[in-house]
Design a protein around this motif. Structure first.
Motif, PDB file in Angstrom:
ATOM      1  N   UNK A  15       4.810   4.238  -7.888  1.00 53.45           N
ATOM      2  CA  UNK A  15       4.500   3.436  -6.709  1.00 53.45           C
ATOM      3  C   UNK A  15       3.306   2.552  -7.046  1.00 53.45           C
ATOM      4  N   UNK A  16       3.527   1.234  -7.066  1.00 58.30           N
ATOM      5  CA  UNK A  16       2.485   0.286  -7.464  1.00 58.30           C
ATOM      6  C   UNK A  16       2.013  -0.477  -6.240  1.00 58.30           C
ATOM      7  N   UNK A  17       0.698  -0.431  -5.975  1.00 54.41           N
ATOM      8  CA  UNK A  17       0.119  -1.135  -4.840  1.00 54.41           C
ATOM      9  C   UNK A  17      -0.227  -2.569  -5.213  1.00 54.41           C
ATOM     10  N   UNK A  18      -0.602  -3.351  -4.215  1.00 54.33           N
ATOM     11  CA  UNK A  18      -0.832  -4.784  -4.414  1.00 54.33           C
ATOM     12  C   UNK A  18      -1.948  -5.066  -5.419  1.00 54.33           C
ATOM     13  N   UNK A  19      -2.919  -4.155  -5.548  1.00 53.88           N
ATOM     14  CA  UNK A  19      -4.027  -4.376  -6.479  1.00 53.88           C
ATOM     15  C   UNK A  19      -3.742  -3.814  -7.865  1.00 53.88           C
TER      16      UNK A  19
ATOM     17  N   UNK B 260       0.861  -1.195   0.000  1.00 54.53           N
ATOM     18  CA  UNK B 260       0.000   0.000   0.000  1.00 54.53           C
ATOM     19  C   UNK B 260       0.890   1.235   0.000  1.00 54.53           C
ATOM     20  N   UNK B 261       0.313   2.380  -0.315  1.00 57.82           N
ATOM     21  CA  UNK B 261       1.070   3.625  -0.303  1.00 57.82           C
ATOM     22  C   UNK B 261       1.445   4.005   1.131  1.00 57.82           C
ATOM     23  N   UNK B 262       2.605   4.629   1.312  1.00 57.47           N
ATOM     24  CA  UNK B 262       2.976   5.052   2.668  1.00 57.47           C
ATOM     25  C   UNK B 262       2.141   6.246   3.124  1.00 57.47           C
TER      26      UNK B 262
ATOM     27  N   UNK C  38       8.055   2.732   4.157  1.00 62.75           N
ATOM     28  CA  UNK C  38       7.546   1.428   3.742  1.00 62.75           C
ATOM     29  C   UNK C  38       8.655   0.645   3.045  1.00 62.75           C
ATOM     30  N   UNK C  39       8.590  -0.671   3.169  1.00 62.95           N
ATOM     31  CA  UNK C  39       9.556  -1.544   2.523  1.00 62.95           C
ATOM     32  C   UNK C  39       8.979  -2.022   1.190  1.00 62.95           C
ATOM     33  N   UNK C  40       9.709  -1.776   0.097  1.00 63.14           N
ATOM     34  CA  UNK C  40       9.279  -2.224  -1.218  1.00 63.14           C
ATOM     35  C   UNK C  40       9.786  -3.633  -1.476  1.00 63.14           C
ATOM     36  N   UNK C  41       8.948  -4.458  -2.101  1.00 60.27           N
ATOM     37  CA  UNK C  41       9.383  -5.805  -2.466  1.00 60.27           C
ATOM     38  C   UNK C  41      10.506  -5.755  -3.498  1.00 60.27           C
TER      39      UNK C  41
END
Length: 432
Positions: A203-207, A121-123, A129-132
């Protein structure tokens, strides 16, 4: 185009080789071919391979062909610096030459180097936030449109180029090399090169939803008028396509392009909402092909409370507008797209359901496929279906132009009858 979380056959198309996916290994793994392997395979010295990669020292055509053949046979991936050096020579060498019957597409807009972060998700404000993963890819609406259009191939071949501003840094050379590898020629006078290429944070979220922060375009230095004055489009089918960022300041060039024999197109991506609200009547009279999006509907008709109402209002506007473009399309995200004819008739196409990873570049992929089909005289309904398939496929990988589907893959994903597609496949040969 689609945000559905349904399983699709997109991965099957990749596995079967119908869709090219750009692979970006960050580290050369054990067992991968090296420059020494290429030299042995081609029967030349390591220095000769370096000369071919850099383009700085002349190599005979026969030797170059052997080295390039070895690179293909071994699937060798040159280092980024070597690709950058090669790009400088390619800029100096000029464009590829395509047969006269192959339509041309020149996009006007910017190239960017995108740094994509994969997040759950966005910070929030002041949160870390930790990016994959954080990957480096090429982007920019005009660059994305050209790359997708160039990659589709027969029966919709396109000779693609981009009129843009490129810097003198290594990222600029890297971007040029990436575009060349996607069969897109870069048109920019060497004396105009300065600074560095644009950058963007994605910034790409999980969805699959993405948030993009990009720098201002450097295109103030690009001389579109000079390109028009030195290019003879009348013997050819040649489309000049403007990304939305460029439209407000390029209307004089749009008129000049049409007068010079170009097919002129635009997309709403990047267009200031207030400009379209105030100038949509002018735009409808200026362009041959327009690709709008859902948000455009309320900019044109503020009273439209729903997408359906906006489409109805646009159809009514078409009926009372004396001069309507050859094609007006509205993209509808996961719902597909609709074309609005001059008599108000509507043609819908659905977006294939796919497993969405990243929505970045989906609209640009739609536009690239649409233009490739339309410029090759495909019927509107077929062009819409192919375009929706291209937009959906783009969402299945991270990055704005990391999926480069061929025509057969798009027709399969779009559910196009085999016989209907086969009737078109005796078209022009691909560009050499």
């Amino acid at each position: 185009m689609s945000r559905s979380k349904k399983t699709s056959n997109a991965d099957d198309l990749v596995r079967e080789g119908h869709v090219r996916v750009v692979d970006r290994p960050e580290i050369r793994r054990s067992g991968e071919p090296t420059i020494d392997d290429v030299a042995r395979h081609a029967g030349v010295s390591k220095g000769t391979v370096s000369h071919v990669l850099s383009g700085k020292i002349r190599v005979s055509p026969q030797t170059r062909a052997r080295v390039e053949g070895a690179i293909r046979d071994l699937a060798f991936q040159p280092a980024e610096a070597a690709r950058s050096l090669t790009a400088r020579k390619r800029l100096a060498d000029g464009e590829r030459h395509a047969p006269a019957h192959v339509p041309r597409l020149t996009t006007v807009g910017y190239v960017s180097v995108d740094f994509t972060a994969q997040l759950d998700r966005l910070p929030r404000r002041e949160e870390r936030r930790l990016s994959r993963a954080i990957g480096k890819t090429i982007g920019g609406p005009a660059a994305n449109v050209a790359a997708v259009a160039a990659g589709i191939g027969p029966p919709f071949p396109i000779s693609a180029s981009i009129l843009t501003a490129i810097g003198v840094d290594q990222d600029s050379d890297w971007a040029t090399a990436e575009l060349w590898g996607r069969r897109v020629d870069v048109i920019t006078p060497p004396e105009r090169r300065s600074g560095r290429v644009n950058r963007a944070l994605v910034l790409v979220e999980a969805d699959g939803r993405r948030t993009i922060v990009n720098e201002p375009s450097l295109l103030a230095e690009v001389d579109v008028e000079h390109f028009l004055a030195t290019t003879d489009a009348k013997p050819l089918t040649w489309c000049l396509h403007f990304e939305g960022y460029q439209v407000p300041s390029r209307m004089a060039a749009v008129a000049a392009a049409r007068k010079a024999g170009f097919v002129v197109s635009m997309q709403a991506t990047g267009m200031p909402p207030d400009w379209l609200a105030a100038h949509h009547a002018t735009a409808f009279g200026a362009f041959d092909i327009m690709v709008l999006h859902r948000e455009s509907l309320t900019q044109i008709e503020p009273a439209a409370a729903t997408v359906e109402a906006g489409i109805e209002a646009l159809a009514a506007l078409a009926c009372r507008t004396p001069v309507w473009p050859r094609l007006v399309v509205v993209t509808l995200g996961e719902r597909g797209a609709v074309a609005v004819a001059g008599d108000g008739a509507l043609s819908y196409a659905a977006a294939p359901a796919v497993e969405v990873v990243d929505l970045t570049g989906a609209g640009d992929a739609f536009v690239g496929a649409l233009l490739a089909a339309v410029l090759n005289d495909a019927p509107t309904d077929m062009a819409l279906r192919l375009a929706c398939a291209a937009g959906s496929l783009q969402t299945t990988r991270y990055g704005a132009q990391e999926v480069l589907p061929g025509a057969a893959a798009l027709s399969h994903l779009a559910g196009m009858p085999t016989a209907a597609f086969a009737a078109l496949t005796n078209g022009p040969e691909p560009i050499s």
